[in-house]
Every structure is written in C-alpha cells, then in structure tokens.
Scaffold this motif. Structure first.
Motif, PDB file in Angstrom:
ATOM      1  N   GLY A 211      64.764  32.515 -28.604  1.00  0.00           N
ATOM      2  CA  GLY A 211      64.540  32.823 -27.195  1.00  0.00           C
ATOM      3  C   GLY A 211      64.316  31.621 -26.299  1.00  0.00           C
ATOM      4  O   GLY A 211      63.772  31.763 -25.207  1.00  0.00           O
ATOM      5  N   GLU A 212      64.736  30.426 -26.742  1.00  0.00           N
ATOM      6  CA  GLU A 212      64.435  29.236 -25.940  1.00  0.00           C
ATOM      7  C   GLU A 212      65.125  29.259 -24.572  1.00  0.00           C
ATOM      8  O   GLU A 212      64.551  28.805 -23.583  1.00  0.00           O
ATOM      9  CB  GLU A 212      64.750  27.941 -26.696  1.00  0.00           C
ATOM     10  N   GLN A 213      66.342  29.790 -24.501  1.00  0.00           N
ATOM     11  CA  GLN A 213      67.014  29.827 -23.199  1.00  0.00           C
ATOM     12  C   GLN A 213      66.347  30.845 -22.272  1.00  0.00           C
ATOM     13  O   GLN A 213      66.176  30.585 -21.081  1.00  0.00           O
ATOM     14  CB  GLN A 213      68.510  30.125 -23.350  1.00  0.00           C
ATOM     15  N   THR A 214      65.936  31.972 -22.823  1.00  0.00           N
ATOM     16  CA  THR A 214      65.246  32.987 -22.020  1.00  0.00           C
ATOM     17  C   THR A 214      63.935  32.437 -21.472  1.00  0.00           C
ATOM     18  O   THR A 214      63.611  32.628 -20.297  1.00  0.00           O
ATOM     19  CB  THR A 214      64.993  34.243 -22.874  1.00  0.00           C
ATOM     20  N   GLU A 215      63.191  31.740 -22.319  1.00  0.00           N
ATOM     21  CA  GLU A 215      61.908  31.169 -21.885  1.00  0.00           C
ATOM     22  C   GLU A 215      62.114  30.071 -20.834  1.00  0.00           C
ATOM     23  O   GLU A 215      61.375  29.991 -19.857  1.00  0.00           O
ATOM     24  CB  GLU A 215      61.132  30.634 -23.088  1.00  0.00           C
ATOM     25  N   LYS A 216      63.107  29.222 -21.062  1.00  0.00           N
ATOM     26  CA  LYS A 216      63.376  28.152 -20.101  1.00  0.00           C
ATOM     27  C   LYS A 216      63.812  28.741 -18.762  1.00  0.00           C
ATOM     28  O   LYS A 216      63.373  28.293 -17.708  1.00  0.00           O
ATOM     29  CB  LYS A 216      64.452  27.216 -20.640  1.00  0.00           C
ATOM     30  N   ALA A 217      64.661  29.758 -18.801  1.00  0.00           N
ATOM     31  CA  ALA A 217      65.114  30.405 -17.575  1.00  0.00           C
ATOM     32  C   ALA A 217      63.942  31.026 -16.823  1.00  0.00           C
ATOM     33  O   ALA A 217      63.846  30.898 -15.594  1.00  0.00           O
ATOM     34  CB  ALA A 217      66.171  31.459 -17.889  1.00  0.00           C
ATOM     35  N   ALA A 218      63.042  31.663 -17.544  1.00  0.00           N
ATOM     36  CA  ALA A 218      61.863  32.263 -16.903  1.00  0.00           C
ATOM     37  C   ALA A 218      61.007  31.189 -16.231  1.00  0.00           C
ATOM     38  O   ALA A 218      60.491  31.393 -15.122  1.00  0.00           O
ATOM     39  CB  ALA A 218      61.048  33.047 -17.926  1.00  0.00           C
ATOM     40  N   ALA A 219      60.864  30.035 -16.886  1.00  0.00           N
ATOM     41  CA  ALA A 219      60.086  28.936 -16.291  1.00  0.00           C
ATOM     42  C   ALA A 219      60.780  28.407 -15.037  1.00  0.00           C
ATOM     43  O   ALA A 219      60.122  28.134 -14.027  1.00  0.00           O
ATOM     44  CB  ALA A 219      59.902  27.822 -17.318  1.00  0.00           C
TER      45      ALA A 219
END
Length: 141
Positions: free
Chosen positions: A73-81
């Motif tokens: 989920g690193e892309q999802t987390e980065k996008a949320a940030a």
C-alpha cells in the motif's frame, strides 16, 4: 476533455486502446528526458511511485495522482499524504469519462507551491553525508 492536449509518456497497450486516437491525444512512448514534457505541463496525471512524485515535485507541477495498488500500500499511503498536504488531487481508481472535467479543474486549482515544497535538491548529498558520518562513527567505536 477534448479541449485539452494530452501527452502520454511511457508504453500504452491493451484492448482499451482504440485503433484511431483522438487528435488531442499524443502518445510519446518512452522518452529519455521527461523534464521538457513536465516543464510544459499545466497538470500531470500519474501514479504515486517515487520517480513520478519526485519528478512532479522537482518540476513544481500540479498533480492528479492515481495510486497503483501495491502489496504494502505504499502508493496509496503516499497519495493520501500528498492529498493531506494539498499537493495533489487523488482518486483511488481510474475516473469515469464524465469525471475528468471536474478532476482537471480541481487539479488546475492546486497551488503548485505545495508540491514544490516537497522537493529538496540537496537531499541526496545530505543523505550520503549522514550515512558516511554514521559509518565513520561505527568504525571509530
């Protein structure tokens, strides 16, 4: 969004690709240097991979982020940030055709200073110096 020119960098393939492209869609394939393309872009649409985000931040471009699913989920987390910081407009899946006008409008309304603030041109040399300092400390002990 037929009134806008769309430039696609990287490979495009699949059954969804029509045999005749609209005149405002330009497929460039792989390019050696994305910098000139980013410099001309009013808005960038891309995933949340490190390379894309770093390039968009360095260029200070407005960003619509479509994170790709990854095992951790690193892309999802980065996008949320990025979204929390006001540095990107984020959608968790590919938008439907009728959603694009509002999405483009929201992306163009972003302040590019928010994503530019995430770019530090001295980050790599500072990190290298920090690692060398830690290594030197370990050798001395």
């Amino acid at each position: 969004v037929p009134e806008r020119a769309w430039h696609v960098l990287g490979p495009v393939a699949g059954a969804a690709l029509p045999s005749t492209l609209p005149p405002n869609l330009h497929l460039h394939g792989w390019v050696a240097d994305i910098g000139p393309h980013l410099a001309r872009a009013a808005l960038v649409v891309g995933g949340a991979g490190d390379g894309v985000v770093a390039a968009v931040a360095a260029a200070g471009r407005r960003f619509v982020c479509l994170p790709e699913p990854r095992a951790f989920g690193e892309q999802t987390e980065k996008a949320a940030a990025l979204e929390r910081l006001g540095a990107a407009v984020v959608r968790s899946s590919w938008p439907e055709a009728d959603e694009w006008p509002a999405l483009v409008k929201a992306g163009l309304a972003l302040d590019p200073a928010a994503i530019s603030a995430l770019h530090d041109p001295d980050a790599v040399p500072r990190l290298a110096a920090a690692i060398e300092g830690i290594a030197a400390g370990l050798e001395a002990s």
